[in-house]
Design an enzyme around this catalytic site. Structure first.
Site: not given
Ligand code: APR
Length: 321
Positions: A178, A10, A12, A14-15, A98, A85, A34
């Site tokens: 959590h 991921g 995004g 957090v990642g 998720n 969220r 990703d």
């Molecule tokens: N494989 C890899 N990445 C994926 C997949 C997958 N199968 N499905 C989704 N993603 C990626 C999305 O493309 C996106 O880039 O996960 C990333 C999530 O990033 P954001 O939408 O910015 O979400 P983020 O704020 O990072 O939160 C991610 O962490 O803290 C928790 O509640 C939060 O469940 C959420 C997660």
């Protein structure tokens, strides 16, 4: 000496922030993964971060990819894939989407990085750690969830704000899932060894407890999406303990069988993190009020796991412990 390798699934908020904190600590080489549609985002963020290396002076390769083959030989895999969220949503509202994502990610990690320790961050956390365990088939000591580090940090931050003292001097402990039913323990909270109960009135401590419980929601309301600096910092604190075999005692979602009377679920408890992953759950004494709160929290975790098992029957049943 071989550098450690950390894959972050991921790319995004957090990642990418996990990659940032991990690079700043020079924990090892970092692979940001990703989906194929977002491969450019993963590659772009990785390149941008690596271009900061000469200025921030870290020696770590940072690469982006959509190919799990690039995660081979990872020591630690941090799973942040999934939707965050939006205002008005609880973490539990994310479960249907998720669980599918974390299941598919975990199955791929089991093939590409079968010896890694997996740190799960996606929400609802307690159900996602369970999903990762079942889908990967990893032994329980190589799966942990990040929630407690974040929740304790929030509690410590709010106590420090009230006292006007350094956050470094606040030690705190927290148990349970959590969510709003996490169990902060003011009795085990101290300020440079001084019990917090001697420094702040009960009502103020309780206000800090409530704010820590709802801290995630407060941030979602302010910025329209969920937090990422502190959640990522929590995950990287755990990764550091594992990669550097620090044997730190950190609150993590760890598998508990007999401990705290949990009966085979991942729940937030203090545990030792080192090279072996989750090396030991530490049991502390709880008074009857604390135990009641813990029992309520555990039963909420069980409800979430029940939803996962009903949605994906193949994720029910025992795998390796
Ligand atoms: N494989 C890899 N990445 C994926 C997949 C997958 N199968 N499905 C989704 N993603 C990626 C999305 O493309 C996106 O880039 O996960 C990333 C999530 O990033 P954001 O939408 O910015 O979400 P983020 O704020 O990072 O939160 C991610 O962490 O803290 C928790 O509640 C939060 O469940 C959420 C997660």
């Amino acid at each position: 000496m071989r550098r450690a390798k950390i894959s972050v699934i991921g790319a995004g908020n957090v990642g990418a922030t996990c990659a940032h904190w991990a690079a700043a600590k020079e924990l090892g080489d970092i692979v940001l993964v990703d989906i194929p549609d977002k491969e450019g985002v993963a590659k772009g963020k990785a390149l941008d971060l690596f271009c900061a290396a000469p200025m921030e002076r870290f020696d770590a390769n940072v690469t982006g990819t959509a190919d799990y083959a690039d995660t081979v030989d990872s020591d630690v895999v941090i799973v942040t894939a999934g939707i965050p969220r939006k205002p008005g949503m609880s973490r539990d509202d994310l479960i249907a989407t998720n669980v599918k994502i974390v299941k598919s990610v975990s199955e791929q990690i089991a093939k590409s990085a079968p010896d890694a320790v997996m740190i799960v961050v996606s929400n609802p956390l307690d159900a996602m750690v369970y999903t990762a365990w079942k889908a990967s088939g990893f032994p329980t000591h190589r799966i942990v969830g990040q929630a407690g580090c974040l929740d304790v940090a929030r509690f410590r931050a709010f106590i420090a704000m009230e006292l006007g003292c350094s956050v470094e001097d606040i030690q705190a402990l927290l148990l349970g899932g959590h969510g709003d039913d996490m169990v902060p323990l003011p009795r085990y909270t101290s300020v440079h060894g001084i019990p917090v109960t001697q420094l702040l009135p009960n009502a103020t401590i309780q206000a800090c407890v409530d704010r820590a419980k709802k801290g995630g929601g407060e941030i979602v309301k302010l910025m329209g999406t969920s937090a990422y600096y502190a959640p990522a910092s929590g995950a990287v604190q755990m990764a550091e303990a594992i990669i550097r075999d620090k044997k730190r005692i950190l609150p993590c979602a760890a598998f508990c069988e007999n401990e705290y009377g949990v009966g085979g679920y991942f729940v937030g408890v203090p545990c030792i993190l080192g090279a072996g992953g989750m090396e030991k759950v530490i049991e502390i004494e709880l008074d009857s009020d604390e135990q009641t709160l813990m029992d309520e929290s555990i039963s909420h975790v069980k409800e979430l796991v029940d939803i996962v098992q009903k949605t994906f029957p193949e994720l029910a049943g025992k795998v390796s412990v």
